[in-house]
Design a protein around this motif. Structure first.
Motif, PDB file in Angstrom:
ATOM      1  N   ASP A  87       0.809  -1.216   0.000  1.00  0.00           N
ATOM      2  CA  ASP A  87       0.000   0.000   0.000  1.00  0.00           C
ATOM      3  C   ASP A  87       0.843   1.267   0.000  1.00  0.00           C
ATOM      4  OD1 ASP A  87      -2.270  -1.564   0.063  1.00  0.00           O
ATOM      5  OD2 ASP A  87      -2.426  -1.516   2.259  1.00  0.00           O
ATOM      6  N   ARG A  88       2.165   1.109   0.257  1.00  0.00           N
ATOM      7  CA  ARG A  88       3.035   2.282   0.363  1.00  0.00           C
ATOM      8  C   ARG A  88       4.087   2.354  -0.731  1.00  0.00           C
ATOM      9  NH1 ARG A  88       5.152   2.167   6.421  1.00  0.00           N
ATOM     10  NH2 ARG A  88       5.819   4.310   5.966  1.00  0.00           N
ATOM     11  N   ILE A  89       4.537   1.202  -1.229  1.00  0.00           N
ATOM     12  CA  ILE A  89       5.595   1.182  -2.241  1.00  0.00           C
ATOM     13  C   ILE A  89       5.443  -0.063  -3.102  1.00  0.00           C
ATOM     14  CG2 ILE A  89       7.236   0.007  -0.691  1.00  0.00           C
ATOM     15  CD1 ILE A  89       9.459   1.736  -2.019  1.00  0.00           C
ATOM     16  N   ARG A  90       5.689   0.089  -4.411  1.00  0.00           N
ATOM     17  CA  ARG A  90       5.630  -1.071  -5.316  1.00  0.00           C
ATOM     18  C   ARG A  90       6.724  -0.962  -6.360  1.00  0.00           C
ATOM     19  NH1 ARG A  90      -0.793  -2.398  -6.535  1.00  0.00           N
ATOM     20  NH2 ARG A  90      -1.450  -2.341  -4.341  1.00  0.00           N
ATOM     21  N   GLN A  91       7.223  -2.119  -6.763  1.00  0.00           N
ATOM     22  CA  GLN A  91       8.218  -2.171  -7.831  1.00  0.00           C
ATOM     23  C   GLN A  91       7.592  -1.738  -9.142  1.00  0.00           C
ATOM     24  OE1 GLN A  91       9.928  -6.042  -8.474  1.00  0.00           O
ATOM     25  NE2 GLN A  91      11.305  -5.323 -10.083  1.00  0.00           N
ATOM     26  N   ILE A  92       8.363  -1.009  -9.938  1.00  0.00           N
ATOM     27  CA  ILE A  92       7.922  -0.656 -11.283  1.00  0.00           C
ATOM     28  C   ILE A  92       8.907  -1.210 -12.308  1.00  0.00           C
ATOM     29  CG2 ILE A  92       6.720   1.427 -10.542  1.00  0.00           C
ATOM     30  CD1 ILE A  92       9.132   2.985 -11.917  1.00  0.00           C
ATOM     31  N   ARG A  93       8.369  -1.538 -13.475  1.00  0.00           N
ATOM     32  CA  ARG A  93       9.177  -1.958 -14.615  1.00  0.00           C
ATOM     33  C   ARG A  93       8.974  -1.039 -15.816  1.00  0.00           C
ATOM     34  NH1 ARG A  93       7.743  -6.524 -11.816  1.00  0.00           N
ATOM     35  NH2 ARG A  93       9.314  -8.185 -11.633  1.00  0.00           N
ATOM     36  N   THR A  94       7.913  -0.221 -15.759  1.00  0.00           N
ATOM     37  CA  THR A  94       7.575   0.668 -16.872  1.00  0.00           C
ATOM     38  C   THR A  94       7.242   2.059 -16.347  1.00  0.00           C
ATOM     39  OG1 THR A  94       5.199   0.201 -16.787  1.00  0.00           O
ATOM     40  CG2 THR A  94       6.555  -1.272 -18.139  1.00  0.00           C
ATOM     41  N   TYR A  95       7.285   3.013 -17.244  1.00  0.00           N
ATOM     42  CA  TYR A  95       6.875   4.382 -16.913  1.00  0.00           C
ATOM     43  C   TYR A  95       5.400   4.415 -16.506  1.00  0.00           C
ATOM     44  CZ  TYR A  95       5.402   9.203 -17.777  1.00  0.00           C
ATOM     45  OH  TYR A  95       4.848  10.450 -17.669  1.00  0.00           O
ATOM     46  N   GLU A  96       4.562   3.620 -17.191  1.00  0.00           N
ATOM     47  CA  GLU A  96       3.135   3.601 -16.878  1.00  0.00           C
ATOM     48  C   GLU A  96       2.882   3.136 -15.451  1.00  0.00           C
ATOM     49  OE1 GLU A  96       3.712   3.940 -21.060  1.00  0.00           O
ATOM     50  OE2 GLU A  96       4.494   2.399 -19.674  1.00  0.00           O
ATOM     51  N   GLU A  97       3.643   2.166 -14.986  1.00  0.00           N
ATOM     52  CA  GLU A  97       3.475   1.698 -13.602  1.00  0.00           C
ATOM     53  C   GLU A  97       3.854   2.782 -12.612  1.00  0.00           C
ATOM     54  OE1 GLU A  97       4.167  -3.092 -14.306  1.00  0.00           O
ATOM     55  OE2 GLU A  97       5.831  -1.861 -13.616  1.00  0.00           O
ATOM     56  N   LEU A  98       4.861   3.577 -12.943  1.00  0.00           N
ATOM     57  CA  LEU A  98       5.230   4.696 -12.086  1.00  0.00           C
ATOM     58  C   LEU A  98       4.067   5.687 -11.988  1.00  0.00           C
ATOM     59  CD1 LEU A  98       8.679   6.513 -12.170  1.00  0.00           C
ATOM     60  CD2 LEU A  98       6.590   7.676 -11.529  1.00  0.00           C
ATOM     61  N   MET A  99       3.437   5.972 -13.117  1.00  0.00           N
ATOM     62  CA  MET A  99       2.295   6.889 -13.141  1.00  0.00           C
ATOM     63  C   MET A  99       1.123   6.338 -12.327  1.00  0.00           C
ATOM     64  SD  MET A  99       3.087   9.662 -14.803  1.00  0.00           S
ATOM     65  CE  MET A  99       4.553   9.471 -13.760  1.00  0.00           C
ATOM     66  N   GLU A 100       0.904   5.023 -12.409  1.00  0.00           N
ATOM     67  CA  GLU A 100      -0.171   4.391 -11.625  1.00  0.00           C
ATOM     68  C   GLU A 100       0.097   4.539 -10.130  1.00  0.00           C
ATOM     69  OE1 GLU A 100      -0.324   0.368 -12.966  1.00  0.00           O
ATOM     70  OE2 GLU A 100      -0.912   0.935 -15.013  1.00  0.00           O
TER      71      GLU A 100
END
Length: 333
Positions: A87-100
């Motif tokens: 709920d506080r931090i998640r791994q990203i692999r794409t720019y779109e995931e960062l935006m989410e």
């Protein structure tokens, strides 16, 4: 005062936590006595933290591990720690995931490699780490490996001169080209000058230096020459200003300290030489010893306050703090 979002391109928090765990000291990513934990990141206004899988080749033999075995252990630890707080931090692999994540009010975490020796010269190992989520990678740390050579080691009584001879190996060239094709940002921090030259020869898009400063202001070979700063800026790349005092200014014997004014001095130089769009943040938190008046991630807004007093506009601070990195992430990922 306005609160600025932060993207930090380099820290060594996860290896520091794993080292502590192996010694029987359990540290929490939520709250600890390191320079980075979730509470400090949230207090500091972070949008995204790039966490390195730093691998120290010099001690793996005594551990009975290969570099790839060690980095996979770090990956498992990394994902386990990040995964505790979805709920506080998640791994990203794409720019779109960062935006989410940004839209949901969560921090983003990027997995990065610090030490190209973990690939052991085997392209399949690069592909495997890419599938696990690695999106930034150095070529070397402080040891030569199958891909290239680091900044030369200083030897007592000898001049500390840049290495302009030993470029990327044949495998190193192949790896750099394939990293760019995959969308792994090539990180020239720690690479020697000849290797940096070859990276520019064998890539076309943005190249980054996640945690390096200006050699003209502080003569450490880990810092970048004016020529390489200009090349990187012309490519649309970014340089993460490193908070390690020894890369910010010449140190007096027995001391290792610097201030925000030393950081800003490097930023102003970079702005004049490469333009405001080439500057980012690469704190190197939990990867150095020494003191500054930005002791941890929770203090980042203090840096913004001093930058405003030193003449940086709000738009320029936004670019340095996160927008320049976001632009590169969007282009490459």
């Amino acid at each position: 005062m306005k609160r600025f979002e932060v993207i930090d391109m380099h820290c060594d928090t996860i290896p520091a936590m794993m080292d502590a765990a192996e010694k029987g000291e359990k540290l929490s990513l939520d709250k600890n006595d390191l320079q980075i934990d979730l509470n400090k990141l949230e207090k500091g206004g972070y949008l995204c933290q790039c966490f390195s899988l730093f691998t120290y080749l010099g001690e793996l033999e005594e551990k009975g591990e290969t570099p790839f075995q060690h980095v996979k252990k770090l990956v498992e630890f990394w994902q386990q720690e990040i995964g505790r707080y979805p709920d506080r931090i998640r791994q990203i692999r794409t720019y779109e995931e960062l935006m989410e994540n940004q839209a949901a009010g969560r921090l983003s975490a990027v997995m990065t490699v610090e030490e190209g020796g973990v690939y052991e010269g085997d392209m399949d190992k690069l592909y495997e780490l890419y599938e696990m989520g690695v999106r930034i990678s150095t070529i070397t740390w402080n040891f030569a490996n199958e891909l290239g050579y680091p900044n030369p080691t200083v030897r007592p009584g000898e001049p500390w001169l840049p290495d302009l001879t030993n470029g990327l190996t044949e495998k190193g060239i192949y790896f750099v080209e394939e990293m760019e094709r995959l969308g792994i940002l090539v990180d020239i921090s720690h690479l020697n000058d000849a290797g940096i030259r070859d990276v520019f020869l064998h890539t076309r898009g943005p190249v980054i230096a996640t945690h390096s400063n200006v050699r003209e202001l502080c003569g450490h070979l880990r810092n970048l020459t004016d020529e390489n700063i200009q090349r990187l800026a012309e490519r649309g790349g970014i340089i993460g200003v490193n908070f390690y005092p020894a890369f910010l200014k010449e140190q007096e014997a027995g001391k290792c300290e610097a201030t925000v004014h030393d950081m800003i001095r490097h930023m102003k130089y970079l702005k004049n030489l490469g333009g405001i769009d080439c500057i980012a943040l690469g704190t190197d938190f939990d990867g150095y010893e020494g003191e500054t008046d930005i002791p941890h991630a929770g203090s980042m807004q203090h840096l913004a306050d001093i930058m405003q007093r030193e003449g940086f506009s709000g738009d320029e601070i936004e670019k340095i703090f996160y927008r320049n990195a976001l632009r590169v992430f969007r282009e490459v990922w």
